[in-house]
Design a protein around this motif. Structure first.
Motif: not given
Length: 612
Positions: A70, A95, A175, A179
Motif C-alpha cells: 500500500p 493499495g 486489507s 487501506t
C-alpha cells in the motif's frame, strides 16, 4: 460576473476510495457489460463487471506477490487498451498509486518520472518499450537500474503477473484494497511540461470519486442510459481519458478501446458508440476532409450550402434556448431536412451512426466547427479542465450549452476570475499538490484556497466560462501592448491547410506568425488546384503553388485579424517548411503546442521576419 459556483449533488465519505464504486456496480448489476474487446474479425466481445472484477483481483494479487505494498507507486506505459483498464484498477486494489507514462515518452522523460515518482515497477504495453524504459532507469542509476518491468500487452501477460499471487490470500487483498481513504493519493499524473519539467500532480481518491459522482447526474443526457457505450481512443496516460473511463465504470457505460488511428473508422463503424470523447484536432480533421472530399467529387457547392445551413441551424437553436430567438425559421428547417438526408447522414454514419453527443476537451475548438457538427445532428459539448482539476471542472450540457464557451462548473466546484483575468478554480476535484514540490504547491493557490490555473478567461452573466489564453504566454510588444496569442493562433489554424500557428512578437514592434502546414492537406489541395501531387517542400518551391498557398494563409490571417485591434493583429507571417510533432519536441503527448520550444528552434525564421 467574477465568480460562479454549482452546488454539489453528492459528497463522498472519508473511508471511500476508487474501488468502492466499482464493487457497488458489481453487486448491483453483476451481468452488466462494462468493456468490449475486439475479436479481430470486426466484432466485439462483451466483458461483464463480474468478469472484469475477477481479472482485476487476480492481477492485484499478482502485484502484491511481486512486492507492491500500500502506497507504492506503479508506473504504466501503454497505449489505450483494455489491459490498461485492468491494471489501473488492479493497482488500486493492491493499495498502490498509479503513475501513467505516455508511450511516446523519451528515455530522458522516463528517467525524470521514475526518479520523481519513485515508482517500484513499470508495466509496459509493448515489448518495444522495454529498452526505452530500461534506458530511462539506467539514467537514474542506483536501484532504479534493476527496476522490474512487466508486459501487459496481452491477456497472457496479465495471467503471468497474476501467477505471482500463489501466497496472497483474499484477506490480504481486501486489507490492501481498503487501506487508501478518500483523501489519500490515488495517482500521480505528470503535467505536459509546456513550461518546464513535468510536475507530478497528486490526484486523490476523492478527486476521482467525488468528481465522477457529481458529473454523472450533471451530464446524464450525454452519458445516456443502460445501452450507452463509448469508444476511447485518446491516451489513457492523459487525465481526461482516464477520468472519463472511471466515470463510465461508475455509471455502467460500456467502453471499448482503440489506439490505432488506422482502424479508428472501422472500429467506430462496428462498435457504434452512442457518444464520443475527442480533442478538437479530431473534429477539425473530419470537418476539413469531408469538405475536401466533396470538392474533389464535384459536390463542393452542395457541401458549402450544407455547411452554412448546419451552422445557421445550430446558432438559431442556441439563441432560442437562451431566450433570444424563436429558433430555426421554416425555410432553414426545410433546407436542414434536405441536407440531413444528403450530407449530414453520411457524416453521422462515419462515426458509427448512433452518436448523440460529442464531448470535446484539452484545447480550444473553433465555434464554427462546433456549430457545424451540432447543426448536423452531432451536438458538441465543450468542457475545460487541467491535470490539476482531475480533468473536467466545467462542461456544456444539453439544455445549457453556449458554443464558444467551455460551460458551467461541474457540481461542487467554483470558478472565479482574478483581477488580472486569471481563471481561479476550487472544489473537490482540485488536486492535493505537486509531488515533492511543497513551495510550488503553496504558490499554486491564492489566499482563499483557489487554484491559480494559469489560464485567462471570463464569465458571462449566466456563469459560462470562456478561456482566452495562457497567462505565461502573453506577448508584450515593444509598444507595451499585451496580446494573448491563443485566439490568433486558433483562428489561423482553423484553415484546412494549416496544422499549427505560432504567434511571435514579444519585445518586437508588431505581432507576426510562423505557420506550419498540414502535409496531407497540402497534397490534396495541390491535386485539386491542378498543381499535381506536391509535398509541402515542393509546393513552396513551385512559384505558382507557393503564391496560391501564401494567398490562402493570408486569407486566414485576415480573418483572424478582424476580431482584434490593429496593435494586436498579425502584421505578417512566414510559412515554415517543417512539421511540429510530439517526436520533434514541439507538441506534448496531449497535442498541446510547446510555444517556447517552437520559437527557440525557429528563431532564425523569426529574426528574418523582423529584419525584412
Amino acid at each position: 460576473m467574477r465568480e460562479t459556483t454549482t452546488e454539489p449533488i453528492t459528497r463522498v465519505e472519508d473511508h471511500v476510495n476508487v474501488t468502492h464504486g466499482v464493487l457497488a456496480l458489481g453487486e448491483a448489476e453483476p451481468g452488466r457489460p462494462v468493456y468490449a474487446i475486439s475479436n479481430g474479425a470486426g466484432g466485439w466481445l462483451d466483458v461483464t463487471i463480474t468478469s472484469f472484477l475477477a481479472q482485476v483481483r487476480k492481477v492485484a494479487k499478482g502485484l502484491i506477490g511481486l512486492g507492491v505494498q500500500p502506497g507504492d507507486k506503479v508506473a504504466v506505459m501503454a497505449a489505450t487498451s483494455y489491459s490498461w483498464a485492468v491494471v489501473d484498477q488492479a493497482i488500486w486494489f493492491a493499495g498502490g498509486i498509479s503513475v501513467p507514462i505516455y508511450e511516446t515518452s523519451s528515455a530522458h522523460q522516463i528517467a525524470h518520472l521514475l526518479a520523481n515518482s519513485e515508482a517500484h515497477l513499470v508495466l509496459i504495453g509493448s515489448e518495444d518499450l522495454r529498452s526505452t524504459v530500461q534506458a530511462g532507469a539506467n539514467m537514474v542509476g542506483g536501484k532504479k537500474s534493476s527496476l522490474e518491468i512487466y508486459s501487459i500487452a496481452s491477456g497472457a501477460d496479465l495471467d503471468e503477473i497474476a501467477a505471482n499471487s500463489t501466497t496472497v490470500t483474499t484477506t490480504q487483498l481486501e486489507s490492501a484494497r481498503t487501506t487508501a481513504r478518500a483523501d489519500d493519493v490515488a495517482t500521480l499524473v505528470y503535467t505536459s511540461g509546456t513550461t518546464g519539467k513535468p510536475k507530478g500532480v497528486a490526484i486523490t481518491h476523492r478527486n476521482l470519486v467525488e468528481g465522477a459522482a457529481n458529473i454523472v447526474p450533471f451530464a446524464s443526457d450525454i452519458l445516456g442510459e443502460a445501452e450507452s457505450r463509448t469508444l476511447l481512443f485518446l491516451p489513457l496516460a492523459h487525465v481526461l481519458a482516464r477520468a472519463v473511463q472511471l466515470i463510465c465504470l461508475h455509471r455502467g457505460i460500456q467502453v471499448a478501446h482503440t489506439a490505432d488511428t488506422r482502424t479508428l473508422l472501422e472500429d467506430l463503424h462496428t462498435f457504434r458508440p452512442t457518444w464520443l470523447l475527442v480533442v478538437p484536432r479530431v473534429l477539425e480533421k473530419v470537418y476539413h476532409s469531408a469538405a475536401a472530399k466533396a470538392r474533389h467529387e464535384g459536390r463542393g457547392a452542395i457541401f458549402e450550402e450544407a455547411r452554412k445551413t448546419a451552422i445557421g441551424y445550430s446558432q438559431a437553436q442556441e439563441s432560442a434556448a437562451a431566450g433570444a430567438g424563436s429558433g430555426p425559421s421554416w425555410g432553414l428547417r426545410a433546407k436542414h431536412a434536405l441536407f440531413s438526408r444528403l450530407v449530414y447522414s453520411k457524416l453521422r454514419a462515419k462515426l458509427g451512426g448512433e452518436v448523440t453527443h460529442i464531448v470535446s476537451g484539452a484545447s480550444p475548438l473553433s465555434p464554427e466547427i462546433a456549430h457545424f457538427f451540432s447543426g448536423a445532428g452531432l451536438p458538441v459539448q465543450e468542457g475545460y479542465g487541467l491535470t490539476e482539476s482531475t480533468a473536467p471542472i466545467t462542461l456544456n450540457i444539453p439544455g445549457a450549452t453556449r458554443i464558444g464557451t467551455v460551460g458551467l462548473p461541474v457540481p461542487g466546484n467554483s470558478v472565479k476570475i482574478a483581477e488580472d483575468g486569471e481563471i481561479l478554480l476550487k472544489g473537490p476535484v482540485i488536486f492535493d499538490g505537486y509531488h515533492g514540490r511543497p513551495e510550488e504547491t503553496q504558490a499554486a493557490f491564492d489566499e482563499d484556497g483557489f487554484f491559480r490555473s494559469g489560464d485567462l478567461g471570463s464569465l458571462d452573466a449566466d456563469g459560462f466560462l470562456s478561456v482566452t489564453g495562457r497567462k505565461k504566454e502573453l506577448i508584450v510588444t515593444a509598444g507595451g501592448k499585451n496580446v494573448s496569442p491563443t485566439p490568433l493562433e486558433e483562428a489561423v489554424r482553423s484553415h484546412p491547410l494549416v496544422a499549427h500557428t505560432v504567434a511571435v512578437g514579444d519585445g518586437r514592434a508588431f505581432v507576426a506568425a510562423l505557420v506550419f502546414l498540414d502535409p496531407e492537406a497540402v497534397l490534396l489541395w495541390a491535386a485539386q488546384e491542378g498543381f499535381g501531387e506536391l509535398t509541402v517542400t515542393q509546393a513552396l518551391a513551385d512559384d505558382a503553388a507557393s503564391t496560391a498557398l501564401h494567398a490562402a494563409v493570408q486569407h486566414a490571417v485576415e480573418g483572424a485579424n478582424e476580431h482584434v485591434s490593429r496593435a494586436e493583429s498579425v502584421r505578417t507571417f512566414r510559412i515554415v517548411d517543417a512539421e511540429l510533432t510530439v517526436g520533434s519536441g514541439h507538441l506534448t503527448p496531449s497535442m498541446k503546442l510547446i510555444r517556447t520550444k517552437a520559437i527557440e528552434d525557429f528563431a532564425d525564421e523569426v529574426d528574418e521576419i523582423y529584419a525584412a
